[in-house]
Scaffold this motif. Structure first.
Motif, PDB file in Angstrom:
ATOM      1  N   ALA A  54       2.193 -10.032   0.233  1.00  0.00           N
ATOM      2  CA  ALA A  54       1.080  -9.319  -0.400  1.00  0.00           C
ATOM      3  C   ALA A  54       0.102 -10.263  -1.088  1.00  0.00           C
ATOM      4  O   ALA A  54      -0.973  -9.836  -1.502  1.00  0.00           O
ATOM      5  N   HIS A 154      -5.136 -11.670  -7.435  1.00  0.00           N
ATOM      6  CA  HIS A 154      -4.631 -10.529  -6.675  1.00  0.00           C
ATOM      7  C   HIS A 154      -4.213  -9.477  -7.680  1.00  0.00           C
ATOM      8  O   HIS A 154      -3.254  -9.669  -8.434  1.00  0.00           O
ATOM      9  N   LYS A 156      -2.403  -6.399  -8.857  1.00  0.00           N
ATOM     10  CA  LYS A 156      -1.222  -5.672  -8.379  1.00  0.00           C
ATOM     11  C   LYS A 156      -0.394  -5.227  -9.576  1.00  0.00           C
ATOM     12  O   LYS A 156      -0.682  -5.575 -10.714  1.00  0.00           O
ATOM     13  N   ILE A 275      -6.322  -5.203  -3.560  1.00  0.00           N
ATOM     14  CA  ILE A 275      -5.847  -4.937  -2.203  1.00  0.00           C
ATOM     15  C   ILE A 275      -4.341  -5.201  -2.160  1.00  0.00           C
ATOM     16  O   ILE A 275      -3.819  -5.972  -2.968  1.00  0.00           O
ATOM     17  N   ASP A 276      -3.652  -4.563  -1.212  1.00  0.00           N
ATOM     18  CA  ASP A 276      -2.201  -4.759  -1.117  1.00  0.00           C
ATOM     19  C   ASP A 276      -1.558  -4.646  -2.499  1.00  0.00           C
ATOM     20  O   ASP A 276      -0.823  -5.537  -2.943  1.00  0.00           O
ATOM     21  N   SER A 278       0.879  -4.086  -4.537  1.00  0.00           N
ATOM     22  CA  SER A 278       2.332  -3.938  -4.561  1.00  0.00           C
ATOM     23  C   SER A 278       2.779  -3.547  -5.963  1.00  0.00           C
ATOM     24  O   SER A 278       2.086  -3.825  -6.944  1.00  0.00           O
ATOM     25  N   ASP A 282       3.574 -11.034  -7.334  1.00  0.00           N
ATOM     26  CA  ASP A 282       3.727 -11.889  -6.150  1.00  0.00           C
ATOM     27  C   ASP A 282       4.773 -12.971  -6.361  1.00  0.00           C
ATOM     28  O   ASP A 282       5.048 -13.753  -5.446  1.00  0.00           O
ATOM     29  N   ASN A 287       7.763  -8.008  -0.975  1.00  0.00           N
ATOM     30  CA  ASN A 287       6.780  -7.072  -1.518  1.00  0.00           C
ATOM     31  C   ASN A 287       7.040  -5.692  -0.930  1.00  0.00           C
ATOM     32  O   ASN A 287       7.272  -5.566   0.268  1.00  0.00           O
ATOM     33  N   VAL A 289       5.878  -1.619  -0.218  1.00  0.00           N
ATOM     34  CA  VAL A 289       4.653  -0.999   0.285  1.00  0.00           C
ATOM     35  C   VAL A 289       3.682  -0.805  -0.877  1.00  0.00           C
ATOM     36  O   VAL A 289       4.077  -0.564  -2.021  1.00  0.00           O
ATOM     37  N   ALA A 290       2.384  -0.940  -0.601  1.00  0.00           N
ATOM     38  CA  ALA A 290       1.359  -0.789  -1.643  1.00  0.00           C
ATOM     39  C   ALA A 290       1.414   0.606  -2.248  1.00  0.00           C
ATOM     40  O   ALA A 290       1.644   1.595  -1.544  1.00  0.00           O
ATOM     41  N   ASP A 294      -6.206   0.138  -0.428  1.00  0.00           N
ATOM     42  CA  ASP A 294      -7.088  -0.941  -0.874  1.00  0.00           C
ATOM     43  C   ASP A 294      -8.337  -0.351  -1.526  1.00  0.00           C
ATOM     44  O   ASP A 294      -8.913   0.625  -1.038  1.00  0.00           O
ATOM     45  N   SER A 323       5.626   5.346  -1.243  1.00  0.00           N
ATOM     46  CA  SER A 323       5.653   4.138  -2.071  1.00  0.00           C
ATOM     47  C   SER A 323       6.592   4.316  -3.259  1.00  0.00           C
ATOM     48  O   SER A 323       7.039   5.430  -3.567  1.00  0.00           O
TER      49      SER A 323
END
Length: 371
Positions: A54, A154, A156, A275-276, A278, A282, A287, A289-290, A294, A323
């Protein structure tokens, strides 16, 4: 006053791909207003723990690096070593992991430098203006040697802070091993006796004479220990671990104070890709599923406003079926319309932003400008 946050969605056309949209976004957001000529420029990002897919693709970093080089900057990608056991605990493994995930001079057009050196001990002691929890942050020296800082984030979920965005990428990510220890732990490291081989390397590295060999393993004198974390870095057998005992709210506030230390009195610019998304950081070697679709790409000079805008837009997005968030909502009790709190109910992400605002890093008030 409201800070300006620029946004573009993830739609692409034959004559305008996502990399071109990113370049257009950061230009519109004003990155060219910074004087990059002959300046060292650190692009702070997360290279991703191998096994996790991710993390941001290196293509995005190349867009930023190429633009900075075109403006005369001496640019490099950077992150600091981790506190936990993994593939990024020292600079050699960290570089191997970065290259494995596509971050290398051939793919990004610039060098990769691990900010706190070989063992996570190459640090600068940086005052925190008006710090309540941290008076002197321990920051990777290469980060502090840079003239300009750009964060490429990122956006998340995160199991301790609610989400990871600009503030966490800078504050936690730029801390040396001792700095990460200070943010994560109110206590001292501990020895896992069954793993310790009594090699004595931790005793040699300890400047406080706080470690001695006992009958079963090395033992740490908590009265002498100052929590520098050097014993964690030197142990080749991963027998010494941090306590992980700081409250989540205090952790968030310490992250804000470390961010203040990194950014204070020098130019900085921030880019976040939602995006992505998770559910976890990271730093995981996997990872899930989101949790949402996005959303888009964001840029601003204000990391607080940027995190707030990303959180607001993410919370407006629908939940991805199947998810982890879907599972959490099935048992949620308070009905809060906050995807990140619902994903990790014990977290309170707003505490980081509120403390950062109090310190004067930025403001939660923003004007969103779509590009």
């Amino acid at each position: 006053m409201k800070s300006l946050v620029y946004f573009t969605n993830m739609r692409a056309k034959a004559n305008l791909n996502l990399l071109q949209k990113l370049e257009r976004l950061i230009k519109k957001a004003g990155i060219k207003e910074i004087d990059f000529k002959n300046k060292f420029v650190a692009i702070k990002l997360h290279f991703g723990e191998p096994g996790n897919l991710a993390y941001l693709r290196p293509n995005y970093a190349k867009v930023v690096a190429d633009l900075v080089k075109g403006l005369g900057g001496k640019v490099f990608l950077t992150d600091c070593n981790t506190l936990y056991v993994g593939r990024r605990k020292d600079a050699i493994e960290h570089l191997d992991a970065a290259y494995e995930n596509g971050y290398n001079p051939l793919t990004t057009g610039c060098q990769v430098i691990i900010g706190d050196g070989l063992k996570g001990t190459d640090e600068a002691y940086v005052p925190v203006p008006n710090g309540e929890y941290v008076k002197e942050a321990k920051i990777g020296r290469a980060v502090m040697d840079a003239d300009i800082v750009i964060s490429l984030n990122h956006f998340k979920g995160h199991e301790l802070t609610g989400f990871g965005g600009a503030l966490k990428n800078i504050g936690m990510g730029c801390g040396s091993r001792a700095g990460k220890m200070e943010m994560h732990c109110d206590g001292k490291p501990r020895v896992i006796s069954k793993v310790c081989v009594k090699c004595g390397e931790c005793i040699k590295i300890c400047a406080q004479d706080a470690i001695a060999l006992g009958e079963a393993s090395a033992a740490i004198d908590k009265e002498k220990c100052v929590g520098c974390g050097r014993c964690i870095g030197i142990c080749r057998f991963n027998a010494i671990l941090p306590a992980w005992d700081e409250s989540n709210d205090v952790l968030n506030k310490k992250i804000a104070e470390y961010t203040h230390a990194v950014l204070h009195d020098r130019p900085h610019f921030h880019i976040s890709l939602v995006i992505d998304v998770s559910p976890n950081c990271d730093c995981h070697a996997e990872n899930d599923v989101a949790i949402i679709p996005d959303v888009g790409m964001f840029a601003s000079f204000d990391p607080v406003a940027l995190d707030m805008a990303c959180a607001d837009m993410a919370n407006k997005a629908p939940v991805n079926a199947g998810s982890y968030l879907t599972e959490q909502l099935a048992v949620a009790k308070d009905g809060a319309k906050d995807h990140f709190h619902n994903t990790h109910p014990e977290t309170n992400w707003i505490s980081c932003l509120e403390h950062a605002e109090k310190l004067g890093i930025g403001t939660k008030k923003y004007e969103l400008i779509e590009v």
